[in-house]
Design a protein around this motif. Structure first.
Motif, short mmCIF file in Angstrom:
data_model
loop_
_atom_site.label_atom_id
_atom_site.label_comp_id
_atom_site.label_asym_id
_atom_site.label_seq_id
_atom_site.Cartn_x
_atom_site.Cartn_y
_atom_site.Cartn_z
N ILE A 193 0.81 -1.23 -0.02
CA ILE A 193 0.03 -0.02 -0.05
C ILE A 193 0.93 1.22 -0.12
O ILE A 193 1.50 1.79 1.03
N ASP A 194 0.98 1.90 -1.10
CA ASP A 194 1.94 3.24 -1.25
C ASP A 194 3.50 2.81 -0.86
O ASP A 194 3.99 3.62 -0.20
N GLY A 195 3.71 1.61 -1.27
CA GLY A 195 5.27 1.13 -0.82
C GLY A 195 5.44 0.65 0.27
O GLY A 195 6.51 0.47 0.90
N VAL A 196 4.40 0.55 1.27
CA VAL A 196 4.45 -0.30 2.46
C VAL A 196 4.18 -1.67 2.34
O VAL A 196 2.70 -1.71 2.00
N LYS A 222 6.68 -2.68 14.08
CA LYS A 222 7.85 -2.56 13.53
C LYS A 222 8.08 -1.30 12.65
O LYS A 222 9.09 -1.02 12.18
N PHE A 223 7.05 -0.53 12.19
CA PHE A 223 6.99 0.20 11.16
C PHE A 223 7.83 1.59 11.58
O PHE A 223 7.71 1.97 12.74
N THR A 224 8.47 1.97 10.78
CA THR A 224 9.05 3.51 10.96
C THR A 224 8.13 4.64 11.01
O THR A 224 6.83 4.25 10.74
N SER A 225 8.35 5.69 11.50
CA SER A 225 7.25 6.54 11.64
C SER A 225 6.88 7.23 10.08
O SER A 225 5.73 7.43 9.99
N GLU A 229 3.39 7.26 8.49
CA GLU A 229 2.81 8.45 8.01
C GLU A 229 2.20 7.98 6.44
O GLU A 229 0.87 8.70 6.18
N LEU A 230 3.01 7.25 5.73
CA LEU A 230 2.32 6.81 4.52
C LEU A 230 1.27 6.00 4.57
O LEU A 230 0.36 6.14 3.69
#
Length: 252
Positions: A193-196, A222-225, A229-230
């Motif tokens: 989803i949008d690169g995530v 584990k996701f970065t901020s 945001e994305l």
């Protein structure tokens, strides 16, 4: 529901009778057909695919003989049977087809699945000779991967399957969406989803005929901020990594 069910089985001797314990152990899914009827899908230890229970009387019947080559290969999960629009759909862990029945358990048709080189052939199932150890050797082989251990969930126009490709530990946990009308299908290990990368687990369906997914909470933590945001921007919500994230999706 579960406690009452176990008491009912005990009352009828289904647990108390040692000879019949194996039938209970092989039950993978169940569904209430009415206020007084429950349908159980078994993995075939009894020699049959279904057990039909009349709750008020405690009388149960075995329904639909299982193919001889599948007997003894009794493992599976609680989503190996789907009930939708007065139809019952089942799939066995090493089968390559969906079997569809009406509520009288008359066969309607089969939906054959093609996993190319990863398909388990009928000849390979027969070669197992009803030996569960041989079966596990085959499906745990990561050098010659096989598609196995299926779940099936459906809505009006689609089937959703998840399954393993290769071993439980080193293989891939795959998903496939099948259009009921056209047979067109789409398979994936994870979505982006949008690169995530999104690791989604199917929870079930809702009344609007959508699929309901849970975002893997361990991956979300584990996701970065920047990833949060994305993902928040793409989904139009403010995501809290400490809270469950449920996505409702309608295939187009």
């Amino acid at each position: 529901m579960t406690d009452s069910l176990l008491l009912q089985f005990t009352h009828t001797g289904m647990i108390a009778d040692n000879h019949k314990k194996e039938y209970v152990n092989s039950i993978s899914s169940f569904f209430p057909l009415s206020e007084d009827e429950i349908l159980f899908f078994t993995q075939g230890t009894s020699g049959y695919k279904f057990i039909h229970l009349k709750v008020s009387s405690g009388v149960f019947e075995f329904k639909v003989p299982i193919e001889k080559e599948l007997q003894g290969l009794d493992f599976g999960n609680d989503k190996s049977m789907s009930v939708f629009n007065d139809r019952v759909t089942i799939i066995y862990p090493v089968s390559q087809k969906l079997e569809r029945f009406n509520f009288s358990l008359d066969i309607i048709d089969d939906v054959f699945l093609d996993f190319d080189q990863f398909s388990i052939l009928d000849s390979e199932v027969k070669a197992l000779q009803n030996d569960q150890n041989r079966m596990f050797e085959m499906i745990q082989n990561d050098e010659e991967k096989k598609a196995h251990s299926f779940s099936v969930v459906e809505i009006e126009d689609y089937y959703f399957l998840d399954y393993y490709l290769g071993s439980f530990r080193q293989g891939d946990f795959m998903k496939t969406l099948i259009n009921k009308s056209t047979g067109e299908n789409l398979s994936w290990k994870s979505l982006t989803i949008d690169g995530v990368e999104a690791d989604l687990n199917l929870l079930g369906t809702n009344e609007k005929n959508d699929f309901v997914f849970l975002f893997n909470p361990e991956e979300l933590e584990k996701f970065t901020s920047r990833q949060v945001e994305l993902l928040s921007e793409s989904l139009g919500i403010s995501i809290d990594q400490n809270l469950p994230l449920i996505l409702i999706m309608s295939p187009k």
